[in-house]
Design an enzyme around this catalytic site. Structure first.
Site, mmCIF file in Angstrom:
data_model
loop_
_atom_site.group_PDB
_atom_site.id
_atom_site.type_symbol
_atom_site.label_atom_id
_atom_site.label_comp_id
_atom_site.label_asym_id
_atom_site.label_seq_id
_atom_site.Cartn_x
_atom_site.Cartn_y
_atom_site.Cartn_z
ATOM 1 N N GLY A 13 0.770 -1.244 0.000
ATOM 2 C CA GLY A 13 0.000 0.000 0.000
ATOM 3 C C GLY A 13 0.796 1.287 0.000
ATOM 4 O O GLY A 13 0.285 2.332 0.396
ATOM 5 N N SER A 14 2.046 1.246 -0.495
ATOM 6 C CA SER A 14 2.824 2.490 -0.463
ATOM 7 C C SER A 14 2.307 3.517 -1.474
ATOM 8 O O SER A 14 2.387 4.717 -1.236
ATOM 9 C CB SER A 14 4.314 2.221 -0.671
ATOM 10 O OG SER A 14 4.590 1.892 -2.006
ATOM 11 N N MET A 90 -3.905 -7.170 -7.057
ATOM 12 C CA MET A 90 -3.355 -8.281 -7.835
ATOM 13 C C MET A 90 -4.437 -9.117 -8.507
ATOM 14 O O MET A 90 -4.442 -10.345 -8.396
ATOM 15 C CB MET A 90 -2.486 -9.171 -6.917
ATOM 16 C CG MET A 90 -1.405 -8.420 -6.172
ATOM 17 S SD MET A 90 -0.285 -7.546 -7.285
ATOM 18 C CE MET A 90 0.699 -8.921 -7.820
ATOM 19 N N ARG A 91 -5.343 -8.415 -9.212
ATOM 20 C CA ARG A 91 -6.394 -9.150 -9.914
ATOM 21 C C ARG A 91 -6.713 -8.466 -11.241
ATOM 22 O O ARG A 91 -6.654 -7.240 -11.330
ATOM 23 C CB ARG A 91 -7.683 -9.153 -9.075
ATOM 24 C CG ARG A 91 -7.654 -10.009 -7.849
ATOM 25 C CD ARG A 91 -8.979 -9.901 -7.112
ATOM 26 N NE ARG A 91 -10.112 -10.289 -7.935
ATOM 27 C CZ ARG A 91 -10.491 -11.549 -8.124
ATOM 28 N NH1 ARG A 91 -9.852 -12.525 -7.543
ATOM 29 N NH2 ARG A 91 -11.524 -11.813 -8.885
ATOM 30 N N LEU A 93 -9.523 -7.302 -13.886
ATOM 31 C CA LEU A 93 -10.927 -6.909 -13.731
ATOM 32 C C LEU A 93 -11.764 -7.524 -14.858
ATOM 33 O O LEU A 93 -11.289 -7.684 -15.983
ATOM 34 C CB LEU A 93 -11.068 -5.390 -13.759
ATOM 35 C CG LEU A 93 -10.263 -4.591 -12.734
ATOM 36 C CD1 LEU A 93 -10.753 -3.146 -12.707
ATOM 37 C CD2 LEU A 93 -10.308 -5.195 -11.345
ATOM 38 N N HIS A 109 1.941 0.498 -13.025
ATOM 39 C CA HIS A 109 2.750 -0.696 -13.284
ATOM 40 C C HIS A 109 4.233 -0.318 -13.226
ATOM 41 O O HIS A 109 4.618 0.708 -13.794
ATOM 42 C CB HIS A 109 2.397 -1.274 -14.658
ATOM 43 C CG HIS A 109 3.151 -2.518 -14.971
ATOM 44 N ND1 HIS A 109 2.864 -3.721 -14.350
ATOM 45 C CD2 HIS A 109 4.207 -2.755 -15.774
ATOM 46 C CE1 HIS A 109 3.717 -4.639 -14.785
ATOM 47 N NE2 HIS A 109 4.551 -4.070 -15.644
ATOM 48 N N GLU A 142 -9.977 -4.866 -19.614
ATOM 49 C CA GLU A 142 -10.038 -6.201 -18.993
ATOM 50 C C GLU A 142 -8.808 -7.054 -19.286
ATOM 51 O O GLU A 142 -8.746 -8.202 -18.861
ATOM 52 C CB GLU A 142 -11.324 -6.919 -19.397
ATOM 53 C CG GLU A 142 -11.402 -7.278 -20.847
ATOM 54 C CD GLU A 142 -12.573 -6.615 -21.541
ATOM 55 O OE1 GLU A 142 -12.593 -5.363 -21.621
ATOM 56 O OE2 GLU A 142 -13.454 -7.347 -22.009
#
Ligand code: GRF
Length: 201
Positions: A13-14, A90-91, A93, A109, A142
């Site tokens: 969460g930085s 980390m998913r 969508l 990224h 996606e």
């Protein structure tokens, strides 16, 4: 009225913290409406709670992608989120999620896309032997690390670099670039020309 951000994260969460710090310091006009993690152990959730923000865990384990995304979108809607910021989420969508927040989902990224998408962009760059890497902030579609690029920041790759030193150099750029992009997107002073994001002066 201030635009409302929804932060999605899975870990440290930085980037989220940098955004929250920039808001607190008056460098970004927005508010964080909700922080959502798919992993209960995410450090980012704990940080959000410590900062007095609304922090919600929606575990994703074992759920179908769209079923999960419908739960997340419902939570975002409940908090009247205008702009969704993926910050180490980390998913992938689903098309459903992307449609619901059309051109209103950002991702960061740690490489210069379209090079080195996916996991461990810094490691991939080092292994490939590139002399320049950096970070990319882009709209989310996606597909993996694929949507229209809004901003990229380059950093040199040094002969002496390890994954750790290169990652730290990139992360410092990430922390500034994400806020800059949120500011641009919220200002509305941009348009899409094919895949090109044209930022107006
Ligand atoms: C960052 O390197 C970001 O570019 C990538 O995941 C990492 C998240 O780091 N998508 P943090 O959780 O923001 O510290």
């Amino acid at each position: 009225m201030k635009k409302r951000l929804g932060i999605l994260l899975s870990g440290r969460g930085s980037n989220f913290e940098a955004i929250a710090d920039n808001i607190a310091a008056g460098r970004l006009e927005a508010e964080i409406a909700v922080v959502i993690s798919n992993r209960p152990e995410a450090r980012g959730l704990e940080i959000a709670r410590q900062r007095g923000l609304t922090a919600v865990c929606i575990p994703s384990k074992g759920l179908d992608r769209e079923v999960y995304d419908r739960m997340v979108v419902a939570e975002l809607r409940q908090h009247q989120v205008d702009l969704v910021c993926l910050a180490g989420f980390m998913r992938l969508l689903s098309a459903y999620f992307v449609r619901e927040y059309n051109l209103a989902i950002l991702n960061i990224h740690p490489a210069l896309l379209p090079s080195f998408p996916g996991l461990d962009g810094q490691h991939q760059a080092l292994e490939h032997g590139v002399k320049v890497s950096g970070c990319t902030v882009h709209f989310v579609d996606e597909y993996l690390d694929h949507g229209p690029i809004i901003v990229q920041r380059a950093v040199p790759v040094l002969e002496t670099d390890t994954v750790e030193t290169l990652s730290a150099r990139i992360l410092a750029e990430e922390h500034q670039a994400y806020t800059d992009v949120i500011r641009i997107v919220l200002s509305g002073k941009w348009r899409l020309d094919g895949r090109r994001v044209v930022i107006e002066p």
